[in-house]
Structures are given as structure tokens and as C-alpha cells.
Scaffold this motif. Sequence first.
Motif, PDB file in Angstrom:
ATOM      1  N   LEU A   4       0.845  -1.153  -0.077  1.00  0.00           N
ATOM      2  CA  LEU A   4      -0.143   0.072  -0.003  1.00  0.00           C
ATOM      3  C   LEU A   4       0.860   1.189   0.083  1.00  0.00           C
ATOM      4  N   GLU A   6       1.080   5.363   0.062  1.00  0.00           N
ATOM      5  CA  GLU A   6       0.301   6.507   0.226  1.00  0.00           C
ATOM      6  C   GLU A   6       0.852   7.971  -0.420  1.00  0.00           C
ATOM      7  N   CYS A  22      -4.168   6.427  -1.732  1.00  0.00           N
ATOM      8  CA  CYS A  22      -3.481   5.125  -1.635  1.00  0.00           C
ATOM      9  C   CYS A  22      -3.695   3.979  -2.447  1.00  0.00           C
ATOM     10  N   TRP A  36      -8.558   4.657   6.456  1.00  0.00           N
ATOM     11  CA  TRP A  36      -7.299   5.642   7.088  1.00  0.00           C
ATOM     12  C   TRP A  36      -7.488   5.880   8.469  1.00  0.00           C
ATOM     13  N   THR A  77      -7.686   1.844  -5.281  1.00  0.00           N
ATOM     14  CA  THR A  77      -7.320   3.188  -4.690  1.00  0.00           C
ATOM     15  C   THR A  77      -8.264   3.626  -3.723  1.00  0.00           C
ATOM     16  N   TYR A  94      -2.267   6.836   7.803  1.00  0.00           N
ATOM     17  CA  TYR A  94      -1.674   5.692   7.455  1.00  0.00           C
ATOM     18  C   TYR A  94      -3.078   4.791   6.714  1.00  0.00           C
ATOM     19  N   CYS A  95      -2.904   4.355   5.491  1.00  0.00           N
ATOM     20  CA  CYS A  95      -3.789   3.631   4.747  1.00  0.00           C
ATOM     21  C   CYS A  95      -3.702   2.006   5.112  1.00  0.00           C
ATOM     22  N   GLY A 112       0.044   1.002   4.990  1.00  0.00           N
ATOM     23  CA  GLY A 112       0.942   1.770   4.033  1.00  0.00           C
ATOM     24  C   GLY A 112       2.060   2.196   5.056  1.00  0.00           C
ATOM     25  N   THR A 115       1.833   8.793   5.677  1.00  0.00           N
ATOM     26  CA  THR A 115       2.325  10.494   4.944  1.00  0.00           C
ATOM     27  C   THR A 115       2.035  11.215   6.075  1.00  0.00           C
TER      28      THR A 115
END
Length: 121
Positions: A4, A6, A22, A36, A77, A94-95, A112, A115
Motif C-alpha cells: 500500500l 500513500e 493510497c 485511513w 485506490t 496511514y492507509c 501503508g 504520510t
Amino acid sequence: QVQLVESGGGLVQPGGSLRLSCTASGIIFSIGAMAWYRQAPGKQRELVARIRSNGSADSADSVKGRFTISRDNAKNTVYLHMSGLKPEDTAVYYCNADVRKVTDPTTYNYWGQGTQVTVSS
């Protein structure tokens, strides 16, 4: 292997907007719920919003009316549209996704790398 990835984080002024993306990659058979989460310094990771494969979604009370989660199943996505951002939204986002691979009937949960979103004037 499923990954994953992001994108879309950054620095934004209070009241501003950002869109996080993501994308899941790998030998994917299907993706269930996508979500998320965020984690601010010194705090526990918390759920921001979740969207199921049928499109139904829910979100934390703290972001209702400001953040919207959506997904594009054809692109594997998930998006998080954030508006009316506040300094307290500052966190690493975070995803998360439940993914079933082509080669394995078991569904696994993936994260993920995160970000950073910083809301500051």
C-alpha cells in the motif's frame, strides 16, 4: 507481496484542503474494507474513516462533515478528501486494507508506510 503506497500529504494552513491517495499493488484478487488511520505525536493510532467494498462508509466524529473517504475499485485506490483542516488534524496518516491475493484464499490486513499531514500557519 502486496504493498500500500500513500501520497498527498504535506503542509497546509488551517482551513485548507488536502487529498490523500493510497494504491494497493501486487497479485490482488480482491480488496475488502479500506481505511485511513492517523497517529499524532504521543497519541495512539486512531481510525479516521473506513469504506467497505460496497461503498458504505463511516468516519470518526472528529472529522465528520470535513473529511470524505472514497475508493476506485478499478484502480485499487482509496482517497481521503480533507477540508477545513485544523491544527489538531496534524498526524501521520496511514492507509489500511483487507486484501485477498490471487495465490491465497486467506484475507490479510495490510498497512501503508504513512504520510505526514501538518496543519500550521
